[in-house]
Motif scaffolding. Structure first.
Motif, PDB file in Angstrom:
ATOM      1  N   LEU A 198       0.862  -1.182   0.000  1.00  0.00           N
ATOM      2  CA  LEU A 198       0.000   0.000   0.000  1.00  0.00           C
ATOM      3  C   LEU A 198       0.892   1.222   0.000  1.00  0.00           C
ATOM      4  CD1 LEU A 198      -2.617   1.626   0.327  1.00  0.00           C
ATOM      5  CD2 LEU A 198      -2.484   1.191   2.803  1.00  0.00           C
ATOM      6  N   TYR A 199       0.905   1.943  -1.116  1.00  0.00           N
ATOM      7  CA  TYR A 199       1.606   3.223  -1.182  1.00  0.00           C
ATOM      8  C   TYR A 199       0.682   4.294  -0.612  1.00  0.00           C
ATOM      9  CZ  TYR A 199       5.290   1.227  -4.102  1.00  0.00           C
ATOM     10  OH  TYR A 199       6.342   0.485  -4.572  1.00  0.00           O
ATOM     11  N   LEU A 200       1.122   4.959   0.467  1.00  0.00           N
ATOM     12  CA  LEU A 200       0.349   6.030   1.088  1.00  0.00           C
ATOM     13  C   LEU A 200       1.033   7.365   0.803  1.00  0.00           C
ATOM     14  CD1 LEU A 200      -0.874   4.934   4.657  1.00  0.00           C
ATOM     15  CD2 LEU A 200      -2.265   5.570   2.684  1.00  0.00           C
ATOM     16  N   LEU A 201       0.319   8.251   0.138  1.00  0.00           N
ATOM     17  CA  LEU A 201       0.886   9.517  -0.319  1.00  0.00           C
ATOM     18  C   LEU A 201       0.422  10.654   0.581  1.00  0.00           C
ATOM     19  CD1 LEU A 201       0.328   9.049  -4.168  1.00  0.00           C
ATOM     20  CD2 LEU A 201       2.136   8.118  -2.695  1.00  0.00           C
ATOM     21  N   HIS A 202       1.360  11.488   0.976  1.00  0.00           N
ATOM     22  CA  HIS A 202       1.067  12.558   1.943  1.00  0.00           C
ATOM     23  C   HIS A 202       0.486  13.791   1.268  1.00  0.00           C
ATOM     24  CE1 HIS A 202       4.444  15.187   0.806  1.00  0.00           C
ATOM     25  NE2 HIS A 202       5.157  14.081   0.638  1.00  0.00           N
ATOM     26  N   GLY A 203      -0.065  14.667   2.094  1.00  0.00           N
ATOM     27  CA  GLY A 203      -0.643  15.907   1.618  1.00  0.00           C
ATOM     28  C   GLY A 203       0.336  17.071   1.668  1.00  0.00           C
ATOM     29  N   LEU A 204      -0.135  18.228   1.242  1.00  0.00           N
ATOM     30  CA  LEU A 204       0.662  19.446   1.218  1.00  0.00           C
ATOM     31  C   LEU A 204       1.086  19.822   2.635  1.00  0.00           C
ATOM     32  CD1 LEU A 204       1.578  21.685  -0.817  1.00  0.00           C
ATOM     33  CD2 LEU A 204      -0.463  22.952  -0.120  1.00  0.00           C
ATOM     34  N   GLY A 205       2.379  20.114   2.812  1.00  0.00           N
ATOM     35  CA  GLY A 205       2.879  20.512   4.118  1.00  0.00           C
ATOM     36  C   GLY A 205       3.283  19.358   5.011  1.00  0.00           C
ATOM     37  N   ASP A 206       3.161  18.123   4.517  1.00  0.00           N
ATOM     38  CA  ASP A 206       3.555  16.947   5.288  1.00  0.00           C
ATOM     39  C   ASP A 206       4.649  16.183   4.549  1.00  0.00           C
ATOM     40  OD1 ASP A 206       2.185  16.673   7.805  1.00  0.00           O
ATOM     41  OD2 ASP A 206       0.313  16.426   6.693  1.00  0.00           O
ATOM     42  N   ASP A 207       5.037  15.049   5.122  1.00  0.00           N
ATOM     43  CA  ASP A 207       5.876  14.087   4.437  1.00  0.00           C
ATOM     44  C   ASP A 207       5.407  12.701   4.843  1.00  0.00           C
ATOM     45  OD1 ASP A 207       6.918  13.580   6.978  1.00  0.00           O
ATOM     46  OD2 ASP A 207       8.834  14.554   6.592  1.00  0.00           O
ATOM     47  N   SER A 220       6.217  10.694   7.055  1.00  0.00           N
ATOM     48  CA  SER A 220       6.125  10.406   8.492  1.00  0.00           C
ATOM     49  C   SER A 220       4.794  10.816   9.090  1.00  0.00           C
ATOM     50  CB  SER A 220       7.258  11.113   9.242  1.00  0.00           C
ATOM     51  OG  SER A 220       7.036  12.519   9.301  1.00  0.00           O
ATOM     52  N   ALA A 221       4.001  11.616   8.369  1.00  0.00           N
ATOM     53  CA  ALA A 221       2.717  12.083   8.910  1.00  0.00           C
ATOM     54  C   ALA A 221       1.800  10.922   9.254  1.00  0.00           C
ATOM     55  CB  ALA A 221       2.033  13.012   7.912  1.00  0.00           C
ATOM     56  N   TRP A 222       1.824   9.868   8.447  1.00  0.00           N
ATOM     57  CA  TRP A 222       0.947   8.721   8.708  1.00  0.00           C
ATOM     58  C   TRP A 222       1.323   8.033  10.017  1.00  0.00           C
ATOM     59  CZ3 TRP A 222      -3.189   8.724   5.792  1.00  0.00           C
ATOM     60  CH2 TRP A 222      -3.127   9.302   4.512  1.00  0.00           C
ATOM     61  N   GLN A 223       2.583   8.053  10.375  1.00  0.00           N
ATOM     62  CA  GLN A 223       3.029   7.477  11.641  1.00  0.00           C
ATOM     63  C   GLN A 223       2.683   8.392  12.808  1.00  0.00           C
ATOM     64  OE1 GLN A 223       7.266   7.404  12.213  1.00  0.00           O
ATOM     65  NE2 GLN A 223       7.185   5.896  13.856  1.00  0.00           N
ATOM     66  N   LYS A 256       0.459  10.945  13.019  1.00  0.00           N
ATOM     67  CA  LYS A 256      -0.867  11.537  13.154  1.00  0.00           C
ATOM     68  C   LYS A 256      -2.022  10.550  13.042  1.00  0.00           C
ATOM     69  CE  LYS A 256       1.007  15.867  11.333  1.00  0.00           C
ATOM     70  NZ  LYS A 256       0.912  16.934  10.291  1.00  0.00           N
ATOM     71  N   THR A 257      -1.717   9.258  12.842  1.00  0.00           N
ATOM     72  CA  THR A 257      -2.767   8.243  12.800  1.00  0.00           C
ATOM     73  C   THR A 257      -2.284   6.999  13.552  1.00  0.00           C
ATOM     74  OG1 THR A 257      -2.081   6.942  10.845  1.00  0.00           O
ATOM     75  CG2 THR A 257      -3.273   9.005  10.429  1.00  0.00           C
ATOM     76  N   ASN A 258      -3.203   6.043  13.714  1.00  0.00           N
ATOM     77  CA  ASN A 258      -2.823   4.748  14.296  1.00  0.00           C
ATOM     78  C   ASN A 258      -2.659   3.714  13.196  1.00  0.00           C
ATOM     79  OD1 ASN A 258      -5.522   4.405  13.624  1.00  0.00           O
ATOM     80  ND2 ASN A 258      -6.008   3.198  15.451  1.00  0.00           N
ATOM     81  N   LEU A 259      -2.036   4.111  12.100  1.00  0.00           N
ATOM     82  CA  LEU A 259      -1.837   3.250  10.944  1.00  0.00           C
ATOM     83  C   LEU A 259      -1.237   1.904  11.325  1.00  0.00           C
ATOM     84  CD1 LEU A 259      -1.578   2.642   7.890  1.00  0.00           C
ATOM     85  CD2 LEU A 259       0.598   3.884   7.945  1.00  0.00           C
ATOM     86  N   GLU A 260      -0.211   1.903  12.164  1.00  0.00           N
ATOM     87  CA  GLU A 260       0.464   0.655  12.507  1.00  0.00           C
ATOM     88  C   GLU A 260      -0.501  -0.336  13.134  1.00  0.00           C
ATOM     89  OE1 GLU A 260       4.547  -0.880  14.729  1.00  0.00           O
ATOM     90  OE2 GLU A 260       4.037   1.258  14.686  1.00  0.00           O
ATOM     91  N   ALA A 261      -1.369   0.143  14.025  1.00  0.00           N
ATOM     92  CA  ALA A 261      -2.357  -0.741  14.645  1.00  0.00           C
ATOM     93  C   ALA A 261      -3.366  -1.249  13.626  1.00  0.00           C
ATOM     94  CB  ALA A 261      -3.078  -0.008  15.781  1.00  0.00           C
TER      95      ALA A 261
END
Length: 237
Positions: A34-43, A45-48, A50-55
């Motif tokens: 799953l390629y997760l693409l970030h938004g403007l102003g992020d990179d 690492s935002a998914w790590q 700012k979310t509970n993606l790992e869980a």
């Protein structure tokens, strides 16, 4: 799960780059991606952060790949960095060399939020043969909004604002938007007039923020056909 912060010299970028990757602790066979693409102003690492993606993917046989492309809108920036070529060519090639990824296109997915939602729609439209599904959370689909959200937008689009986005690919599509999101009107217009397939749509109270994207990400993960990890009795998952 293992969280990898990969730093390496990319042949297309001609520079060092950082890519965040999640892989299962227990790998049962070829992995989905799953390629997760970030938004403007992020990179990536935002998914790590700012979310509970790992869980959310803890019991899945999937590698989650999160690149960083700055404020490029996933473009090959004129007189700048070729982020589109990096995303669609050298990054998948490197990930396939590094990770035990499935050879089947149906096992690979792309999704993103805001600018990353646009990037996901663009990638799946350009290379539909590469993916089994695509997700766009609060995607930018009409670039009339650019001056409002990015004063330096012309660096990525020196020839002027692109036309509104259309989605004509046959790749199954998941869309999400908060009902108080400032992009809600353009989202409705996109779904009504510029999507040829019938997408799965998730909407709820929420704005253009990580509180809504956390909720939408959970819905996306549930919707994707992800393979579960086989765990033996008596072994911690």
């Amino acid at each position: 799960m293992a969280w990898l912060a990969l730093e390496y010299a990319d042949s297309v970028l001609q520079n060092q780059t950082r890519v965040q990757v999640i892989v299962p602790d227990q790998i049962d066979g070829p992995l989905q991606s799953l390629y997760l693409l970030h938004g403007l102003g992020d990179d990536g690492s935002a998914w790590q952060r700012k979310t509970n993606l790992e869980a959310l993917v803890a019991d899945k046989q999937v590698a989650v790949i999160m690149p960083a492309v700055g404020r490029s809108w996933y473009q090959d920036v004129p007189k700048g960095v070729p982020y589109w070529t990096f995303l669609t060519e050298s990054l998948p090639r490197y990930m396939n060399q590094l990770l035990p990824l499935s050879p089947r296109a149906v096992d690979h997915f792309v999704a993103g939020n805001s600018m990353g939602g646009y990037g996901a729609l663009k990638w799946a439209s350009a290379q539909p043969q590469q993916f089994g599904a695509v997700g766009a959370l609060s995607p930018v689909t009409d670039f009339a909004v650019l001056p409002k959200i990015q004063p330096d937008w012309a660096a990525a689009f020196p020839d002027g604002r692109p036309a509104p986005v259309s989605y004509t690919a046959s790749v199954p599509l998941f869309l999400a938007i908060g009902q108080q999101d400032f992009l809600y009107p353009q989202f409705q217009e996109f779904v009504t007039h510029r999507v040829t397939s019938k997408p799965k749509i998730f909407t709820a109270a929420g704005a253009h923020d990580w509180q809504f994207w956390q909720l939408a990400l959970s819905q996306l993960i549930d919707w994707l056909p992800l393979t579960s990890t086989h765990t033996e009795k008596g072994i911690l998952a």
